[in-house]
Structures are given as structure tokens and as C-alpha cells.
Design an enzyme around this catalytic site. Structure first.
Site, PDB file in Angstrom:
ATOM      1  N   TYR A 130       0.807  -1.212   0.000  1.00  0.00           N
ATOM      2  CA  TYR A 130       0.000   0.000   0.000  1.00  0.00           C
ATOM      3  C   TYR A 130       0.843   1.267   0.000  1.00  0.00           C
ATOM      4  O   TYR A 130       0.354   2.344  -0.329  1.00  0.00           O
ATOM      5  CB  TYR A 130      -0.936   0.019   1.203  1.00  0.00           C
ATOM      6  CG  TYR A 130      -1.965  -1.099   1.207  1.00  0.00           C
ATOM      7  CD1 TYR A 130      -2.166  -1.912   0.100  1.00  0.00           C
ATOM      8  CD2 TYR A 130      -2.747  -1.341   2.330  1.00  0.00           C
ATOM      9  CE1 TYR A 130      -3.103  -2.932   0.115  1.00  0.00           C
ATOM     10  CE2 TYR A 130      -3.696  -2.362   2.350  1.00  0.00           C
ATOM     11  CZ  TYR A 130      -3.861  -3.152   1.241  1.00  0.00           C
ATOM     12  OH  TYR A 130      -4.795  -4.158   1.258  1.00  0.00           O
ATOM     13  N   LYS A 178       4.269 -15.473   3.305  1.00  0.00           N
ATOM     14  CA  LYS A 178       4.302 -16.332   2.120  1.00  0.00           C
ATOM     15  C   LYS A 178       5.767 -16.585   1.782  1.00  0.00           C
ATOM     16  O   LYS A 178       6.252 -16.328   0.670  1.00  0.00           O
ATOM     17  CB  LYS A 178       3.565 -15.648   0.949  1.00  0.00           C
ATOM     18  CG  LYS A 178       3.235 -16.587  -0.207  1.00  0.00           C
ATOM     19  CD  LYS A 178       2.298 -17.719   0.179  1.00  0.00           C
ATOM     20  CE  LYS A 178       1.935 -18.560  -1.060  1.00  0.00           C
ATOM     21  NZ  LYS A 178       1.193 -19.781  -0.705  1.00  0.00           N
ATOM     22  N   ASP A 210      -2.220 -18.577   2.912  1.00  0.00           N
ATOM     23  CA  ASP A 210      -3.342 -19.382   2.427  1.00  0.00           C
ATOM     24  C   ASP A 210      -3.780 -20.400   3.475  1.00  0.00           C
ATOM     25  O   ASP A 210      -4.974 -20.638   3.666  1.00  0.00           O
ATOM     26  CB  ASP A 210      -3.011 -20.058   1.097  1.00  0.00           C
ATOM     27  CG  ASP A 210      -1.603 -20.626   1.042  1.00  0.00           C
ATOM     28  OD1 ASP A 210      -0.831 -20.460   2.009  1.00  0.00           O
ATOM     29  OD2 ASP A 210      -1.250 -21.233   0.004  1.00  0.00           O
ATOM     30  N   ASP A 234      -5.251  -6.967   6.079  1.00  0.00           N
ATOM     31  CA  ASP A 234      -6.463  -6.352   5.553  1.00  0.00           C
ATOM     32  C   ASP A 234      -7.458  -7.432   5.145  1.00  0.00           C
ATOM     33  O   ASP A 234      -8.654  -7.378   5.476  1.00  0.00           O
ATOM     34  CB  ASP A 234      -6.091  -5.469   4.359  1.00  0.00           C
ATOM     35  CG  ASP A 234      -7.209  -4.539   3.925  1.00  0.00           C
ATOM     36  OD1 ASP A 234      -8.282  -4.550   4.557  1.00  0.00           O
ATOM     37  OD2 ASP A 234      -6.995  -3.800   2.948  1.00  0.00           O
ATOM     38  N   ASP A 238     -11.020  -9.024   7.456  1.00  0.00           N
ATOM     39  CA  ASP A 238     -12.368  -9.049   6.882  1.00  0.00           C
ATOM     40  C   ASP A 238     -12.924 -10.469   6.875  1.00  0.00           C
ATOM     41  O   ASP A 238     -14.125 -10.680   7.114  1.00  0.00           O
ATOM     42  CB  ASP A 238     -12.349  -8.483   5.462  1.00  0.00           C
ATOM     43  CG  ASP A 238     -12.374  -6.956   5.442  1.00  0.00           C
ATOM     44  OD1 ASP A 238     -12.331  -6.347   6.535  1.00  0.00           O
ATOM     45  OD2 ASP A 238     -12.421  -6.374   4.351  1.00  0.00           O
TER      46      ASP A 238
END
Length: 353
Positions: A130, A178, A210, A234, A238
């Protein structure tokens, strides 16, 4: 607020209503996001920058407006939010996800998977994709680039927040990365592991993102503190909203070396803005986090949290958490119901500026 014979502390809180349903939760307003673009042609106007700079804490509603989805980046509401986080230097985002026993039936997960679920997501907030440079569209818009960048120092400081938090909870940190394909994640894992050696009383394990996403719904009780970089946090936070049944229930606190930023994690939801339909619990719980983490007022924070629990135990429901066809309270009525249940000693004055 006063208590006879006690010392009165005065705090300044900058209140930023944001967009959509954000303003339904505010007192005095400073524009941010689309509201800032409309008022001053800037998603983070100078007036708001000044208010934030002199505040002890910042309370934010929500940011986002689909009418600006195609606007230049510097006029997008989200650009104002990123600039706000950068100005405050709030690098650690705390997102608690605890299932209310009275709302177990509102989650799509089976009840036996939800009992005792209490997760704290610690998300790095001022680095990663970001914020990384270079970024942008190239070749006349035919290609694009974003840069995922972290330094060891950035990782170390947010990792310490996660480990310190775990010490106050159940003593377990799960770091998400990751590292099998990303060099940045390899640095992340190495740095978190080094920080973990300073906390022998805290158990550390690592998961690929994952796998973490799968386990968050398959076995959420396995997590205590979940440590993530910016984008992974982020997304996972959610996803975690599924556990509690609604995004409208979840608060967050963003902390750094200066004033904290406190915002519910729900979006601006422009489709229901101004209709007295939004769930205010996430915003009210955010105020509790502001009291605890921003102002050091643990007792008033606990009183607000208990009032939320009591309202739910008494059957108060907004549309998003009500049984199908059951009566539901509006935003204002739910807020008033919770406010009426707060019982807290009066020890401080708070000014909104």
C-alpha cells in the site's frame, strides 16, 4: 465528566466522520476522504491535518465513495486514509475478533467451532504494497506495478507489539507470511523469529497466508494473536468478520509513537448511509479501544464493552444481526440502548476538537 474530589484530566479527540455511514457515529466533524474532496478538493485537508496534529487520539468513522472510484489517485478517499496513517505514524493495527455468545447463531459457522473464539489480529499498517515505491500505471495504462517492501526495523517494531499483546493474553503468536515464494516474507519470518527469542514465555509459530485463511474458519480457536503484514492483515481481518456474524461489530486501534487512530473496520456502506440502518457496535467498541489504548482509561473502556454485551444479552439487535423477520433497532436506538447501560465512575473530561 467529574467525580467529587478527584483529579480531572482533559483530553482532545479529533473526530473524523469519513464517508457513507461514518457520519452517523460522530459529534464534531473534520472532513476526510470523499468529504474532504467535496469540502476542500483534498481527501486529507489541511484543516483535518491540523486537528489531528493537536489531538491526543483520533476517532474515524469510515472512508470510501464509489463516485470517486475512477478519480486520480490523489483524489481518492483511500489516499486520504493512507496519508492520515502516515502522518500519525500508526504502524500497528489491532483488530480484536471475539464471538459474543448471544450471537453465535448469526455466524455461518457451526456453533461448536465458535465457542471461546478470541483472536487479536496485529496488522502492520504503514508498509508493504500500500505504500511501496515505485508504483503506478505504465505503457499508457497497459501495465501496472506495485512494490512490496519491508525493512527489518519495520517488521521488528510491529512484531514487538504482537508479542507484548500475547503476554497479556494466552501467550501465543502466529505469524503469517508467504515465505515459500516471497523474499519479503522470508525477511519477515526471519525477523519475527529473532524478536520471538526475546519472549521465551510466548509460543511462536508461522503459517503461510493461504493456510492461515483456511484455518481461520476451520479452527479459529487455534489462534490467539495473529501477526501479519499490511495486505494480508487487511484481507484476513475481513474474513474474520464471518466468525462474529457482521463487519458492523468489529473495532480497531492503530498505534504508533504518537496519537492513536481508532476506527471500526466496516466500510462506508453508501447504500445504507443516512437510513438509520447501520450497526453502531463496531464504532462504540472502537471508542472503548480509544479509551483503553489511546487515553489509558481501562475502567471506562471496560464499562463500554460491558454495556455492549448487556445490550446484546437483552436482545437488542440491528438489522445485520437480527433473525430474519425479527424486529430490529435502528442505529440511533441501538446506540442509545448501549449508552443507557454504561455505568462508569466520572474521572475525566473529554473535548472534541
Amino acid at each position: 465528566m467529574r467525580d467529587a474530589g478527584s483529579v480531572v484530566n482533559t483530553y482532545t479527540i479529533a473526530v473524523l466522520p469519513g464517508d457513507g455511514i461514518g457520519p452517523e457515529f460522530t459529534l464534531r466533524r473534520f472532513p476526510l476522504g470523499a468529504a474532504g474532496v467535496a469540502a476542500a478538493g483534498d481527501p486529507f485537508p489541511e484543516e483535518t491535518r491540523a486537528a489531528v496534529a493537536r489531538a491526543d487520539a483520533v476517532l474515524l468513522g469510515a472512508v470510501g465513495d464509489p463516485s470517486l472510484d475512477q478519480a486520480p489517485r490523489h483524489l481518492r478517499p483511500e489516499f486520504g486514509l493512507l496519508a492520515l496513517r502516515a502522518q500519525l505514524g500508526v504502524y500497528a493495527n489491532l483488530r480484536p475478533v471475539a464471538v459474543f455468545p448471544t450471537l453465535v447463531d448469526r455466524s455461518p459457522l457451526k456453533a461448536d467451532r465458535l465457542e471461546g473464539v478470541d483472536v487479536l489480529i496485529v496488522r502492520e499498517l504503514t508498509g508493504g504494497l500500500y505504500y511501496g515505491e515505485p508504483r503506478g500505471r505504465e505503457d499508457g495504462g497497459a501495465s501496472a506495478v506495485n512494490t512490496l517492501r519491508y525493512s527489518a526495523a519495520e517488521i521488528k517494531r510491529v512484531a514487538r507489539v504482537a508479542f507484548e499483546s500475547a503476554r497479556q493474553r494466552r501467550g501465543h503468536v502466529t505469524s503469517v507470511d508467504k515465505a515459500n515464494v516471497l523474499e519479503v516474507s522470508q525477511l519477515w519470518r526471519e525477523t519475527v523469529t529473532r524478536v520471538g527469542r526475546d519472549y521465551p514465555d510466548v509460543r511462536l509459530d508461522h503459517l503461510y497466508v493461504d493456510t492461515a485463511a483456511m484455518r481461520l474458519v476451520a479452527d479459529p480457536r487455534a489462534f490467539d494473536v495473529l501477526l501479519t503484514e499490511n495486505m494480508f492483515g487487511d484481507i484476513l481481518s475481513d474474513e474474520a468478520a464471518v466468525l462474529v456474524g457482521s463487519l458492523g461489530l468489529l473495532p480497531s486501534a492503530s498505534l504508533g509513537d504518537g496519537p492513536g487512530l481508532f476506527e471500526p473496520i466496516h466500510g462506508s456502506a453508501p447504500d445504507i448511509a443516512g437510513r438509520d440502518l447501520a450497526n453502531p457496535i463496531g464504532a462504540i467498541a472502537t471508542v472503548a479501544m480509544l479509551l483503553r489504548h489511546g487515553l489509558g482509561l481501562a475502567e471506562p473502556a471496560a464499562a463500554v464493552e460491558r454495556a455492549i454485551e448487556l445490550a446484546l444479552e437483552q436482545g437488542a439487535r440491528t438489522r445485520d444481526i437480527a433473525e430474519p423477520g425479527a424486529p430490529a433497532l435502528g442505529t440511533r436506538e441501538m446506540g442509545e440502548r448501549i449508552a443507557g447501560l454504561i455505568d462508569v465512575p466520572h474521572t475525566a473530561e473529554t473535548h472534541h476538537a
